[in-house]
Structures are given as C-alpha cells and as structure tokens.
Write a protein that holds these residues in place. Structure first.
Motif, short mmCIF file in Angstrom:
data_model
loop_
_atom_site.label_atom_id
_atom_site.label_comp_id
_atom_site.label_asym_id
_atom_site.label_seq_id
_atom_site.Cartn_x
_atom_site.Cartn_y
_atom_site.Cartn_z
N ALA A 289 9.61 -10.50 5.55
CA ALA A 289 8.84 -9.34 5.06
C ALA A 289 8.83 -8.25 6.12
O ALA A 289 9.05 -7.07 5.81
CB ALA A 289 7.41 -9.76 4.72
N ARG A 290 8.59 -8.64 7.36
CA ARG A 290 8.55 -7.64 8.44
C ARG A 290 9.93 -7.02 8.66
O ARG A 290 10.05 -5.85 8.99
CB ARG A 290 8.08 -8.29 9.74
N TRP B 19 9.63 -2.92 2.59
CA TRP B 19 8.90 -1.68 2.84
C TRP B 19 7.78 -1.60 1.80
O TRP B 19 8.05 -1.36 0.62
CB TRP B 19 9.85 -0.48 2.73
N MET B 20 6.56 -1.82 2.23
CA MET B 20 5.44 -1.84 1.27
C MET B 20 4.97 -0.40 0.99
O MET B 20 5.13 0.47 1.82
CB MET B 20 4.30 -2.70 1.82
N HIS B 21 4.36 -0.22 -0.18
CA HIS B 21 4.04 1.13 -0.64
C HIS B 21 2.70 1.60 -0.09
O HIS B 21 1.76 0.82 -0.01
CB HIS B 21 3.98 1.15 -2.17
N PHE B 22 2.63 2.89 0.21
CA PHE B 22 1.39 3.47 0.75
C PHE B 22 0.78 2.54 1.82
O PHE B 22 -0.42 2.29 1.82
CB PHE B 22 0.36 3.70 -0.37
N THR B 23 1.63 2.01 2.70
CA THR B 23 1.18 1.02 3.67
C THR B 23 1.60 1.43 5.08
O THR B 23 2.77 1.77 5.29
CB THR B 23 1.82 -0.36 3.35
N ALA C 177 0.50 -1.72 10.80
CA ALA C 177 -0.69 -2.57 10.72
C ALA C 177 -0.30 -4.05 10.70
O ALA C 177 -1.13 -4.92 10.99
CB ALA C 177 -1.49 -2.22 9.46
N TYR C 178 0.95 -4.34 10.34
CA TYR C 178 1.37 -5.74 10.25
C TYR C 178 2.24 -6.18 11.42
O TYR C 178 2.85 -7.24 11.38
CB TYR C 178 2.08 -5.99 8.90
N ALA C 179 2.28 -5.33 12.46
CA ALA C 179 3.09 -5.70 13.63
C ALA C 179 2.56 -7.00 14.24
O ALA C 179 3.33 -7.87 14.64
CB ALA C 179 3.08 -4.57 14.64
N ASP C 180 1.23 -7.13 14.29
CA ASP C 180 0.64 -8.31 14.95
C ASP C 180 -0.18 -9.16 14.00
O ASP C 180 -0.92 -10.04 14.45
CB ASP C 180 -0.28 -7.86 16.10
N LEU D 173 -13.09 1.42 7.37
CA LEU D 173 -12.26 1.03 6.23
C LEU D 173 -11.01 0.28 6.66
O LEU D 173 -10.73 -0.82 6.19
CB LEU D 173 -11.83 2.26 5.44
N ARG D 174 -10.25 0.92 7.54
CA ARG D 174 -8.97 0.30 7.91
C ARG D 174 -9.16 -0.78 8.96
O ARG D 174 -8.53 -1.81 8.94
CB ARG D 174 -8.00 1.36 8.41
N GLY D 175 -10.11 -0.48 9.91
CA GLY D 175 -10.29 -1.42 11.01
C GLY D 175 -11.03 -2.67 10.60
O GLY D 175 -10.88 -3.72 11.22
#
Ligand SMILES: Cc1ncc(COP(=O)(O)O)c(C=O)c1O
Length: 460
Positions: free
Chosen positions: A15-16, A20-24, A28-31, A404-406
């Motif tokens: 996946a990494r 390529w995920m949408h509106f993402t 944020a998924y590096a770690d 929200l994001r954190g």
C-alpha cells in the motif's frame, strides 16, 4: 489459481509503495499503518487484523443496505454471465431500461428521464452540461452560470469542482470553468445576527440571497441552481422551513433550473427515496449516485423532467455527452437488487421509525463541553465541536489541526467507529450509518463518541 491472501505486513508495504489514496495526506502513513478494510457484514466492517468497526458513515454515504448482501452479489454474477457490458451509446439493455423506469416511478413529479453516469461528479457535470445545452437549444444561449452554496461539495471533476464551494480544494486547479457563483448555505448555528433568532426568517433570507445573486449576475446569464436537500459539507445543514418553496418560486420567476444534488440524500438517507420528496419540492433535475447501488457496483445519474428533455426528442437534437461505463449492466442489475431489498425490508420505514431515536441519542452528547451543535435529519447527522459553547467560538487552525487530524480521526477509528472528522467548514463529526441500523447501533455510536470527545476536550 488465486494468490494466497497477503499478510498484513505485506499489504502495508505494498500500500505504501503503490497505492495513492484519495484526499489523503500520504505522509500521515509514513510511520503508521494504512487502515486496510477486508470484509463487511451488516453495519460492521473488519480490518486486516480482524478488528471490527461500526460503519457509521456507510463507507462514504454509500452502503445503505449494509455489507455482505449475497443476493446483490448473486445479481451481479448473473448479469456478468448474461451480458457483462454494452454501452448506452445508441443501444440499450434491459437492466438500464428497467432501472430507468423504476427510478422514474420513485422520483417526485415528472422526473421521468434517466441519464446514467458512473459517479456523482459525473452526474453533477452532466447536469450542468445539460442545462447549458438545453438553453442553447431553446434560444437562451447566454445562460451558463450556476449558483451553489458556500462550503458545499459537489464533486471533483473540473465542472463539478467549479460548482463546489470549498476554496481550498479548488485553488490548486484554477482556472476552473467560468460561471460558478456562491450563495449562503443554511447553517442556522452560524446565522448572521439579524436573522439568528428565527429559523424561518433565516431561511427566507438565505433563499432571497439566491434571488439577489441571480439579479446581480443578470438572470439572462444564469442556467441553474445546485442545492443538496441537506448540505453535507460543513456538517449537515437541513433546509429551514419554507426555504425550498421560496427557492422554487425564485427559479420559476427567473427561468433558472433547480438541480437537487442528491448524491448523498437520495435512497433512504432521509427516510425517502429522494430528499426533495421529504422537503416537498419539485426539482428540474436530480443528481444521484452512491446509495443507488449501496456500493456493490458504481453507478450514478440524473433524473430529468419531461419538459427539459422535450427539446432533445425533436429533429436532429442530441445531448452531446456520454460515458463508456455509464449505466453499466452489472451496476444496473445491482441497483435493481438493491432496491428490491429496500422494498422487502421496508428500509425507508426503518429510518422513519428510528430517526427520532438517532437524534435523541446523539443529543445526549450535549452534556459534553465540546459539543456545540447536533444537526441533521433521517440517518444523516453532523456534530459541530466548539471551544466555547456559550460564545460558539470555534477552534483556531492550529487547534483544529491538532484536534481533528492529530487525534480525533485516529482515536474514533481505534475505538471502533468509522465516521468522519472534518474541518472543511467548522470542525464537525459526520455520521451516516447504514439504513438497517437501530437503537443498539446508535447507542454504540454515542458511547464511542462520548469517550473519544471527552478525551479530545482534555487534550485541548
Ligand atoms: C452532494 C455530492 N455531489 C457530488 C459528489 C461527487 O460524487 P463522486 O465522489 O461519486 O464523484 C458527492 C460526493 O460525496 C456529493 O456528496
């Protein structure tokens, strides 16, 4: 032979590397793990670790009948074996014909003509193109502008994006097609002071702003107004009493088409097949997608009044627009099977019977200091979070980012609830559970929100 199922570690790696995920924010998924959903059953989905989540957003306002319906899968298999594909360009197939008739029967008034697409953006794009060509055919070629509301989301293709009222997601793609004009939305919680005491006055003002915009732009240049029955983006703004009656009147006065964008609000989300039926107004065009198939296969479209179709049924006139996969036979068969379930299980009745319970359960959260407003209708709600309930002060950009994001998005998911924490307007949590849900699911939603929102408040 199929490859054996990949392990979670392999899925994460791939996946990494490739997806390529949408509106993402991919960073944020590096770690941290990409959430990988592998299976669904009823209102629940399961991830690659086997953890269960209540699907409080129906995927993305899509899964009306819930997950794992084998009768829909069977309908798809049968159709793919019989006729997997044929276009609607000059040809028809029985499933598109049958579905068009069924949708026309369900839609309010004389919305009798169905033009299929594969998505909501394409439906919105098609509606604008239809409005433009309709006026060219009927001797008003200068009508091309479209009005829509602040913060409203109508899709991502260039035309639909020009109708969308979210500056941040438009900016990177400017210049967009000209003609998108904004009017106020119906967020009563944030109403201007002079109409803040009376929701009917507020609704009258918001509708009259449409008239003012038409007059400002020049009525001869305005083709259509695009409105959702309940605006999603910003966190569920239902229409104030009298709003749509006044909008219809304004559209009739100036010869402007009323497009009801029901990509979310149709197919039971508000306890009716169409949101316009719930609020008692007659659109000229309805755009739909998402719930028409409950997501078992992609499909969208627009329903068009006989009068708008009329210039296209004469002589050489042709709507010069088409999409290869629109009205795909498998999707049409799936939609018919989906609608069979609506009927058999009386899903509209279920929503109507339980919507008051859904509201009352969410309103329990008002005892939390962070919950400013709970708003919506049917199975479609937004919860606005505030820093100060008395003054309705909202969070700064930095706080919103941290909140929200954190924290919130991940914490809600980790606690077992799929929903959406969004700050495209003021910070809100959006909820739209499958239409099969009842009180036990509302209690589960409330319980998770209570725990996570309490923790969020402690972190501010
Ligand atoms: C009201 C509305 N219109 C249009 C769209 C675009 O639909 P799609 O994502 O299928 O292109 C959406 C998507 O959420 C929507 O909510």
């Amino acid at each position: 032979m199929n490859n054996p199922p990949e392990s979670n570690a392999e899925l994460q790696h791939t996946a990494r590397r490739n997806l390529w995920m949408h509106f993402t924010r991919m960073s944020a998924y590096a770690d941290s793990d990409v959430p990988v959903i592998v299976r669904g059953s009823g209102p629940y989905v399961f991830d690659s670790h086997g953890r269960r989540y209540l699907d409080g957003l129906s995927g993305l306002f899509v899964s009306q009948v819930g997950h794992g319906r084998t009768e829909i899968a069977d309908a798809a298999r049968r159709q793919a074996s019989e006729l997997a594909y044929f276009p609607l360009w000059s040809y028809a197939h029985p499933q598109a014909i049958e579905l068009a008739e069924r949708l026309a029967d369900l839609a309010p008034g004389d919305l009798n003509r169905v033009f299929f697409t594969t998505s909501g953006s394409e439906a919105v794009e098609s509606a604008w193109k239809l409005a433009k060509q309709y006026f060219k055919l009927t001797g008003q070629p200068e009508r091309y502008k479209v009005l829509s509301r602040d913060i409203a989301y109508h899709g991502t293709s260039m035309g639909a994006l020009a109708i969308t009222g979210l500056a941040d997601i438009k900016y990177p793609f400017e210049p967009l097609p000209p003609g998108g004009i904004r009017v106020p939305n119906t967020n009563f919680y944030r109403a201007p002071d002079f109409v803040a005491d009376d929701i009917t006055d507020f609704g009258r003002w918001a509708a009259d702003e449409i008239e003012r915009a038409i007059l400002r732009e020049g009525p001869e240049s305005v083709a259509a107004v695009f409105l959702e029955p309940v605006q999603n983006s910003g966190g569920c703004f239902p229409p104030p009493p009298g709003y749509f009656a006044r909008v219809r009147e304004i559209c009739d006065t100036y010869g402007v088409l009323l497009v009801s964008d029901e990509v979310i609000c149709a197919f039971g989300r508000l306890g009716h097949y169409f949101g316009s039926a719930r609020y008692g107004y007659q659109p000229d065009i309805v755009t739909f997608a998402k719930g028409v198939t409950s997501g078992y296969s992609p499909l969208g479209g627009m329903l068009v009044r006989d009068a708008i179709m009329e210039p296209f049924v004469r002589g050489t006139a042709t709507f010069l627009h088409g999409i290869t996969f629109a009205g795909h036979p498998v999707s049409a068969a799936v939609a018919l099977a989906n609608l069979d379930i609506f009927e058999k299980e009386d899903l509209l009745g279920n929503v109507r019977a339980h919507e008051a319970g859904f509201r009352a359960t969410l309103e329990k959260l008002y005892d939390l200091p962070i919950v400013g407003d709970v708003r919506g209708d049917g199975y479609f709600y937004g919860i606005e979070m505030v820093k100060d309930k008395d003054t309705r002060e909202t969070f700064s950009d930095e706080e919103s980012e941290r909140l929200l994001r954190g924290f919130l998005s991940t914490a809600l998911f980790d606690a077992g609830l799929v929903c959406r924490a969004d700050d495209r307007g003021d910070p809100v949590i959006q909820l739209a559970p499958p239409l099969i849900c009842g009180q036990e699911h509302f209690d589960e939603i409330e319980h998770i929100l209570r725990e996570v929102l309490t923790e969020a408040w402690n972190r501010i």
